[in-house]
Design an enzyme around this catalytic site. Structure first.
Site, PDB file in Angstrom:
ATOM      1  N   PRO A 163      29.631 -65.775   9.840  1.00  0.00           N
ATOM      2  CA  PRO A 163      29.967 -65.606   8.445  1.00  0.00           C
ATOM      3  C   PRO A 163      31.054 -64.573   8.211  1.00  0.00           C
ATOM      4  O   PRO A 163      31.020 -63.474   8.753  1.00  0.00           O
ATOM      5  CB  PRO A 163      28.661 -65.112   7.841  1.00  0.00           C
ATOM      6  CG  PRO A 163      27.796 -64.715   8.996  1.00  0.00           C
ATOM      7  CD  PRO A 163      28.541 -64.900  10.242  1.00  0.00           C
ATOM      8  N   GLU A 164      31.990 -64.956   7.376  1.00  0.00           N
ATOM      9  CA  GLU A 164      33.009 -64.036   6.894  1.00  0.00           C
ATOM     10  C   GLU A 164      32.755 -63.859   5.393  1.00  0.00           C
ATOM     11  O   GLU A 164      31.733 -64.318   4.895  1.00  0.00           O
ATOM     12  CB  GLU A 164      34.407 -64.601   7.174  1.00  0.00           C
ATOM     13  CG  GLU A 164      34.606 -64.946   8.636  1.00  0.00           C
ATOM     14  CD  GLU A 164      35.973 -65.540   8.947  1.00  0.00           C
ATOM     15  OE1 GLU A 164      36.947 -65.201   8.256  1.00  0.00           O
ATOM     16  OE2 GLU A 164      36.059 -66.359   9.865  1.00  0.00           O
TER      17      GLU A 164
END
Length: 271
Positions: free
Chosen positions: A2-3
């Site tokens: 996840p960013e």
DNA sequence: CAAAGAACCTGGCGGC
DNA sequence: TGCCGCCAGGTTCTTT
């Protein structure tokens, strides 16, 4: 995994679903992922869910804060008390709340949850660079940061102490959007290029949030209800090695920068 | 002190 | 089929 867009999506869903609920119990099946003592959070109510960079903060009504970093493969799944069975891997940690269970699962086990006080949480937040949607993410700030390094611009984009939330996918996509070569030394960007890059970052991240993040080919990222994100359908370079650039038709190239897969169009993004 | 490289893990994939 | 090396949305510690 996840960013910023993925973590923001999860944060919004958490805010909607678990905010206001009380922590009834916690089961820790993989102790190395959890820093703190269950007694610090049991009985406390979640009053707010917050995101800074790629970290989620659960603010509790007992002045404690649970910080969570999903790293590459961390995943939350919300299981309401009364709903249909949804298939899931055996969770590594389960937080029982008033109206259901919040399961945490992390295949590679790089992620973590830790209980800290508010002061510590504040100090941790201050270590991060500006949020791309905040006013401190200014042209002036970027000019200053970029001018201090000869390193490839892509590396600077992914440095969380300089800019918050950009990881490998969105560094690649933003640089394509700005028509900048990922290897270009940061200090060689001119003002016009910095302006375009800033705009590209905001555009790409906003768009990715609109599509609830990217579930790339290994399918680790899920929303809180287990669904995929959809922004992977809009990738222009990431994981498109050997395919045609949508803009010019040249083939997308893959190289390594700091040991991370780096995708770009050699025609649109000349050095 | 900046920058490169290894380490932390598991599982999927391609090549031989 | 089986084994091997490489690869993966990230950080952090160690070495040069």
């Amino acid at each position: 995994m996840p960013e910023l867009p993925e973590v923001e999506t999860i944060k919004r869903e958490l805010e909607r679903t678990v905010s206001g609920q009380t922590i009834k119990a916690i089961k820790i099946y993989k102790p190395k992922l959890f820093f703190g003592k269950p007694s610090q959070i049991i009985g406390a109510k979640i009053v707010k869910v917050f995101r800074r960079a790629k970290v989620i903060f659960f603010y509790l009504d007992n002045q404690q804060v649970i910080m969570v970093h999903l790293k590459m493969t961390g995943r939350f799944l919300w299981r309401p008390e009364k709903t249909d069975w949804v298939k899931q891997e055996k969770p590594h940690l389960v937080i029982s709340l008033t109206k259901g269970k919040l399961n945490y699962y992390d295949l590679r086990q790089f992620g973590w949850l830790k209980v800290v006080d508010q002061k510590t949480s504040q100090i941790e937040q201050e270590k991060f660079g500006p949020e791309p949607f905040s006013s401190s993410f200014s042209l002036k700030y970027l000019q200053n940061v970029f001018s201090r390094s000869r390193r490839p611009i892509k590396i600077i984009l992914m440095d969380q102490s300089k800019i918050s939330g950009i990881g490998n996918i969105y560094a690649n996509e933003s640089l394509f959007e700005a028509k900048l070569n990922p290897l270009k030394p940061a200090k060689e960007l001119n003002n016009q290029e910095i302006k375009l890059l800033k705009k590209a970052i905001i555009k790409v991240l906003k768009s990715a949030i609109r599509y609830q993040g990217s579930t790339a080919s290994d399918k680790h990222y899920r929303q809180l209800n287990g669904n995929f994100g959809q922004y992977q359908r809009h990738f222009k370079v990431y994981q498109r090695e050997g395919e045609k650039c949508y803009h010019c038709g040249h083939l997308i190239k893959k190289i390594k920068i700091a040991n991370r897969g780096t995708f770009f169009c050699p025609f649109c993004q000349k050095l």
